[in-house]
Design a protein around this motif. Structure first.
Motif, PDB file in Angstrom:
ATOM      1  N   PHE A  16       0.830  -1.201   0.000  1.00  0.00           N
ATOM      2  CA  PHE A  16       0.000   0.000   0.000  1.00  0.00           C
ATOM      3  C   PHE A  16       0.869   1.257   0.000  1.00  0.00           C
ATOM      4  N   ILE A  17       1.858   1.306   0.869  1.00  0.00           N
ATOM      5  CA  ILE A  17       2.728   2.491   0.945  1.00  0.00           C
ATOM      6  C   ILE A  17       3.512   2.664  -0.357  1.00  0.00           C
ATOM      7  N   ARG A  51     -13.063  -0.577   2.493  1.00  0.00           N
ATOM      8  CA  ARG A  51     -13.734  -0.533   1.196  1.00  0.00           C
ATOM      9  C   ARG A  51     -13.454  -1.771   0.388  1.00  0.00           C
ATOM     10  N   ASN A  52     -14.364  -2.084  -0.462  1.00  0.00           N
ATOM     11  CA  ASN A  52     -14.198  -3.249  -1.325  1.00  0.00           C
ATOM     12  C   ASN A  52     -13.760  -2.785  -2.710  1.00  0.00           C
ATOM     13  N   ALA A  53     -12.556  -2.235  -2.769  1.00  0.00           N
ATOM     14  CA  ALA A  53     -12.026  -1.710  -4.027  1.00  0.00           C
ATOM     15  C   ALA A  53     -10.590  -2.196  -4.193  1.00  0.00           C
ATOM     16  N   PRO A  54     -10.147  -2.353  -5.419  1.00  0.00           N
ATOM     17  CA  PRO A  54      -8.747  -2.707  -5.639  1.00  0.00           C
ATOM     18  C   PRO A  54      -7.831  -1.611  -5.072  1.00  0.00           C
ATOM     19  N   MET A  55      -6.681  -2.037  -4.585  1.00  0.00           N
ATOM     20  CA  MET A  55      -5.757  -1.106  -3.939  1.00  0.00           C
ATOM     21  C   MET A  55      -5.367   0.041  -4.861  1.00  0.00           C
ATOM     22  N   ARG A  56      -4.994  -0.256  -6.090  1.00  0.00           N
ATOM     23  CA  ARG A  56      -4.550   0.807  -7.005  1.00  0.00           C
ATOM     24  C   ARG A  56      -5.671   1.811  -7.293  1.00  0.00           C
ATOM     25  N   LEU A  57      -6.874   1.327  -7.449  1.00  0.00           N
ATOM     26  CA  LEU A  57      -8.009   2.221  -7.689  1.00  0.00           C
ATOM     27  C   LEU A  57      -8.241   3.120  -6.481  1.00  0.00           C
TER      28      LEU A  57
END
Length: 67
Positions: A16-17, A51-57
């Motif tokens: 993530f970082i 949230r239920n979203a891809p990390m990059r998004l």
């Protein structure tokens, strides 16, 4: 078993970082800590986890707020 979950969480945090810093650098020319504090990074990671979203998004949308 706990160690494996901790390693997975650490790996996710590290990724993530890296993605967050790469996105800030690509958009502004400066890394993540030039724009937000370590506390803000932690809060962003917690928001991502909820949230239920891809990390990059998620990161792209998050950086748009600052860039």
């Amino acid at each position: 078993m706990t160690t494996q979950n901790t390693n997975t969480a650490d790996s996710s945090w590290t990724i993530f970082i890296e993605i967050l810093s790469d996105e800030f650098t690509a958009k502004t020319g400066f890394g993540v800590y030039a724009h937000i504090t370590p506390v803000d990074v932690d809060q962003a990671y917690r928001q991502y986890q909820l949230r239920n979203a891809p990390m990059r998004l998620f990161v792209r949308e998050y950086v748009k707020h600052y860039a």
